[in-house]
Scaffold this active site. Sequence first.
Site, mmCIF file in Angstrom:
data_model
loop_
_atom_site.group_PDB
_atom_site.id
_atom_site.type_symbol
_atom_site.label_atom_id
_atom_site.label_comp_id
_atom_site.label_asym_id
_atom_site.label_seq_id
_atom_site.Cartn_x
_atom_site.Cartn_y
_atom_site.Cartn_z
ATOM 1 N N ARG A 119 -38.166 13.229 -16.273
ATOM 2 C CA ARG A 119 -38.502 12.318 -15.175
ATOM 3 C C ARG A 119 -38.404 13.007 -13.812
ATOM 4 O O ARG A 119 -39.236 12.833 -12.951
ATOM 5 C CB ARG A 119 -37.558 11.111 -15.212
ATOM 6 N N TYR A 120 -37.329 13.779 -13.590
ATOM 7 C CA TYR A 120 -37.135 14.468 -12.313
ATOM 8 C C TYR A 120 -37.457 15.951 -12.523
ATOM 9 O O TYR A 120 -37.233 16.486 -13.610
ATOM 10 C CB TYR A 120 -35.676 14.342 -11.854
ATOM 11 N N ARG A 123 -34.407 18.329 -13.948
ATOM 12 C CA ARG A 123 -33.519 17.963 -15.058
ATOM 13 C C ARG A 123 -34.275 17.233 -16.156
ATOM 14 O O ARG A 123 -35.290 16.591 -15.883
ATOM 15 C CB ARG A 123 -32.336 17.139 -14.561
ATOM 16 N N CYS A 132 -25.340 5.548 -32.602
ATOM 17 C CA CYS A 132 -24.239 5.296 -31.672
ATOM 18 C C CYS A 132 -23.066 4.764 -32.477
ATOM 19 O O CYS A 132 -23.248 4.240 -33.577
ATOM 20 C CB CYS A 132 -24.628 4.232 -30.647
ATOM 21 N N CYS A 136 -24.768 -1.611 -28.233
ATOM 22 C CA CYS A 136 -24.489 -2.522 -27.116
ATOM 23 C C CYS A 136 -25.688 -3.436 -26.901
ATOM 24 O O CYS A 136 -26.830 -2.952 -26.865
ATOM 25 C CB CYS A 136 -24.231 -1.722 -25.846
ATOM 26 N N CYS A 139 -28.305 -2.445 -24.255
ATOM 27 C CA CYS A 139 -28.827 -1.076 -24.284
ATOM 28 C C CYS A 139 -30.292 -1.006 -23.828
ATOM 29 O O CYS A 139 -31.136 -1.746 -24.322
ATOM 30 C CB CYS A 139 -28.727 -0.522 -25.706
ATOM 31 N N ARG A 141 -32.129 1.479 -24.393
ATOM 32 C CA ARG A 141 -32.868 2.315 -25.340
ATOM 33 C C ARG A 141 -32.853 1.660 -26.724
ATOM 34 O O ARG A 141 -32.909 2.342 -27.751
ATOM 35 C CB ARG A 141 -32.231 3.706 -25.358
ATOM 36 N N ASP A 300 -30.808 -3.043 -16.612
ATOM 37 C CA ASP A 300 -32.232 -2.736 -16.784
ATOM 38 C C ASP A 300 -32.930 -3.931 -17.447
ATOM 39 O O ASP A 300 -32.351 -4.583 -18.325
ATOM 40 C CB ASP A 300 -32.394 -1.500 -17.684
ATOM 41 N N ASP A 337 -32.350 1.308 -11.670
ATOM 42 C CA ASP A 337 -33.194 2.319 -12.311
ATOM 43 C C ASP A 337 -34.587 1.685 -12.372
ATOM 44 O O ASP A 337 -34.799 0.697 -13.081
ATOM 45 C CB ASP A 337 -32.655 2.657 -13.710
ATOM 46 N N LYS A 344 -33.806 6.428 -10.193
ATOM 47 C CA LYS A 344 -32.702 5.592 -9.685
ATOM 48 C C LYS A 344 -32.846 5.365 -8.178
ATOM 49 O O LYS A 344 -33.009 6.320 -7.423
ATOM 50 C CB LYS A 344 -31.365 6.262 -9.980
HETATM 51 S S1 SF4 Z 1 -25.712 1.711 -24.349
HETATM 52 FE FE1 SF4 Z 1 -27.205 2.147 -25.984
HETATM 53 S S2 SF4 Z 1 -27.171 4.370 -26.194
HETATM 54 FE FE2 SF4 Z 1 -25.303 3.778 -25.065
HETATM 55 S S3 SF4 Z 1 -23.719 3.509 -26.656
HETATM 56 FE FE3 SF4 Z 1 -24.600 1.521 -26.281
HETATM 57 S S4 SF4 Z 1 -26.239 1.334 -27.820
HETATM 58 FE FE4 SF4 Z 1 -25.710 3.502 -27.680
#
Ligand code: SF4
Length: 392
Positions: A119-120, A123, A132, A136, A139, A141, A300, A337, A344
Amino acid sequence: MASLPLLREKALRRAEVSSADWNDWGWQLRNRLTTREDLEGFVRLTDEERRGIELAPSLFRIGITPYYASLMDREHPSCPVRMQVIPLGVEERVSRGEYVDPLGEDGLMPEGVSSIVHRYPDRVLLLALDRCAIYCRHCNRRRLVGQDDGVIPKQELERALDYIRRTPQVRDVLISGGDPLTLSTDKLEWLVSSVRAIEHVDIVRIGTRVPVCLPMRVDDELCAMLRKYHPLYINTHFNHPKEVTPEARAACEKLADAGIPLGNQTVLLRGVNSQPRTIEALNRLLLKMRVKPYYLFQGDPVQGTDHLRTPVSAGLEIMEHLRGRITGMGIPQLVIDAPGGGGKIPILPNYLLNWSNGELKLRNYEDKIVHYVEPVERDCTCAYDEVFFAPS
Ligand code: SF4
């Protein structure tokens, strides 16, 4: 209220595990809670949670280490740990402005290299695996992680490394995923050392929630391996003071003792940490264990998370609260973001009220108005730069 050790003991008894197993990170991963029956061993589920669990297979995987589950309040559905990992029925609702890929990462992958997000200019993000320790609910992603719950094939990672090798403007590689610290130490070392061996890469960073949800993973072997590859930074993801347990503290201190600078990225979550005093308490605890609060993220806009997101004003109120109450070291940057891959964008309470004719009218944290007069000479050329930056 029962003390934390007591809750832990009860969890141990419920799962009938030895303390050796409990402290074995492999056991914790193998025994993640994934079903309604598993969860019922730890909490009294509400109807809305039961509905979320039913829907989860079509929405986003459930996975909770027994350790993280042991932090949940059995009776209270508003427990901040519980809210982060037990799905609710409302997750099936897609609200205005929500996306499957809110940061537009899929469009930032170089052709033929699906493990890199660029993206940048200086980096890249290297997606090392899709597993994971916990999944979460917020998340960003969630479209990617937890699908196979495993490592990305070595061939694909080789392609990612090749891309970094042939892109000399890349000076900073953030290894993420998925959670890279759920890789075996050997696999992680192969990846970190391969990145480290690329001459134009200045720093390596790892993004991980392991200190929060699987702290026993941070063992001597891991720390001894990581310390060989400095400069290496770790950003972790604590969202609530309840997550700062003696185990989490020991994990962070071990990493800090290995010379690894630690930062924390908190995601603002409605009803979890959306009150100023919660973030203040969290950041004080983070500083005590040598973790610098780095970012405070506005949630997000990922599909199905509207119920967890806060209005932007909540973040601004928190920033107002922190300024003047806690050292600047404990004040993160509040950022959005940008959806679609815009990067960001920092947002701040308005402290600059007016700026004209070389005079600034400013507001401090007590709402006191102060004036700052700029110097007359405003040419900021550094004459020595021509010498310092001259090609040798
Ligand atoms: S936020 Fe997403 S990538 Fe990060 S630990 Fe939780 S589930 Fe995994």
